[in-house]
Design a protein around this motif. Sequence first.
Motif, PDB file in Angstrom:
ATOM      1  N   ALA A  95       0.823  -1.207   0.000  1.00  0.00           N
ATOM      2  CA  ALA A  95       0.000   0.000   0.000  1.00  0.00           C
ATOM      3  C   ALA A  95       0.859   1.260   0.000  1.00  0.00           C
ATOM      4  CB  ALA A  95      -0.938  -0.002   1.208  1.00  0.00           C
ATOM      5  N   LEU A  96       2.083   1.157   0.545  1.00  0.00           N
ATOM      6  CA  LEU A  96       2.980   2.316   0.578  1.00  0.00           C
ATOM      7  C   LEU A  96       4.025   2.273  -0.534  1.00  0.00           C
ATOM      8  CD1 LEU A  96       1.706   2.464   3.532  1.00  0.00           C
ATOM      9  CD2 LEU A  96       3.737   3.822   4.037  1.00  0.00           C
ATOM     10  N   GLY A  97       3.874   1.339  -1.459  1.00  0.00           N
ATOM     11  CA  GLY A  97       4.789   1.270  -2.588  1.00  0.00           C
ATOM     12  C   GLY A  97       6.157   0.727  -2.241  1.00  0.00           C
ATOM     13  N   THR A  98       6.231  -0.058  -1.166  1.00  0.00           N
ATOM     14  CA  THR A  98       7.504  -0.621  -0.713  1.00  0.00           C
ATOM     15  C   THR A  98       7.621  -2.055  -1.201  1.00  0.00           C
ATOM     16  OG1 THR A  98       7.427   0.770   1.253  1.00  0.00           O
ATOM     17  CG2 THR A  98       8.899  -1.127   1.322  1.00  0.00           C
ATOM     18  N   ASN A  99       8.779  -2.406  -1.755  1.00  0.00           N
ATOM     19  CA  ASN A  99       8.892  -3.715  -2.413  1.00  0.00           C
ATOM     20  C   ASN A  99       9.964  -4.605  -1.796  1.00  0.00           C
ATOM     21  OD1 ASN A  99      11.195  -2.419  -3.258  1.00  0.00           O
ATOM     22  ND2 ASN A  99      10.871  -2.763  -5.454  1.00  0.00           N
ATOM     23  N   GLN A 100      10.215  -4.449  -0.489  1.00  0.00           N
ATOM     24  CA  GLN A 100      11.256  -5.248   0.166  1.00  0.00           C
ATOM     25  C   GLN A 100      10.749  -5.764   1.516  1.00  0.00           C
ATOM     26  OE1 GLN A 100      14.397  -5.952  -0.910  1.00  0.00           O
ATOM     27  NE2 GLN A 100      14.598  -4.573  -2.649  1.00  0.00           N
TER      28      GLN A 100
END
Length: 284
Positions: A95-100
Amino acid sequence: MMFLSNAPCSWGVFYPDNAQVSADRYLDDVAAAGYLGTELGPYGFLPTEPAALEEALSKRGLRLVGTVHVHAFSDPRSGPQLLADVEKIGTLLHALGTNQLVLMDEGNVYPPDAVGRLDDPQWKAMTAMLRDAQALLSDHFGIALTFHPHVATAVEFEAQIDRLLQDTDINLCFDTGHHAFWNQDPLAYMEKVWDRIGYTHLKNVDGIVRRRMLDGQLGVREAFEAGIMCPLPDGAVDIAAVMRMLKERGFSGPVVVEQDYFETSGESPAALARRNAEFLKSLL
């Protein structure tokens, strides 16, 4: 310029309940120290409602870069719980655009005389759980999974890390301090497995405390309490060389400072964060 982040564990926050610092104070301190990013920390410490978390970060000029989730991989029956946790955390990260997302083994569940010891069936169960978590995160959220070798867990020594990399295609969250804890060479190992490093934790170790530990004068926990994980400028790991390698090779994953904090530390978490940030920025 490289994007530097910090994490709630640098303020002694390992669990969401009874944290010694509020989420607002932590975020204020991180931003004031000069970092641009933060990890999520234990789920529930920072806001878990996406809009509230986004607001808390954006008003301080911070970005969420990832998170570390600790799981008891020694329990081969714990796969369903891992997937439930990963889905919950992955939903928030996405949802926060974090991919890790980083996973590591829980060390506190092992018997004192068998810390980190997995038999072959347990090891195979762990790697199966990791592959299942990796597939869920990738397929549902487009999130990359990395694994964090850590002192006093099932994956801490180079032979164990080699085996994990051989048995899975999961990349590493490489921690310079935890690798150096047992007098292993972080730079040499980074060179060896460079293509499998997706996330970096910067830590350093006090060479004198490490020698006492290696000589048997201190146990592992005693070494931590004695400050073996020292500020970045003060330890045995050549952090300047680590930063050169990351910079020259164009490392694009998160670079996160983790500074272990104990009440016996001579500096506050905020002061340590500032000192580490100033040191790192002098190297960029």
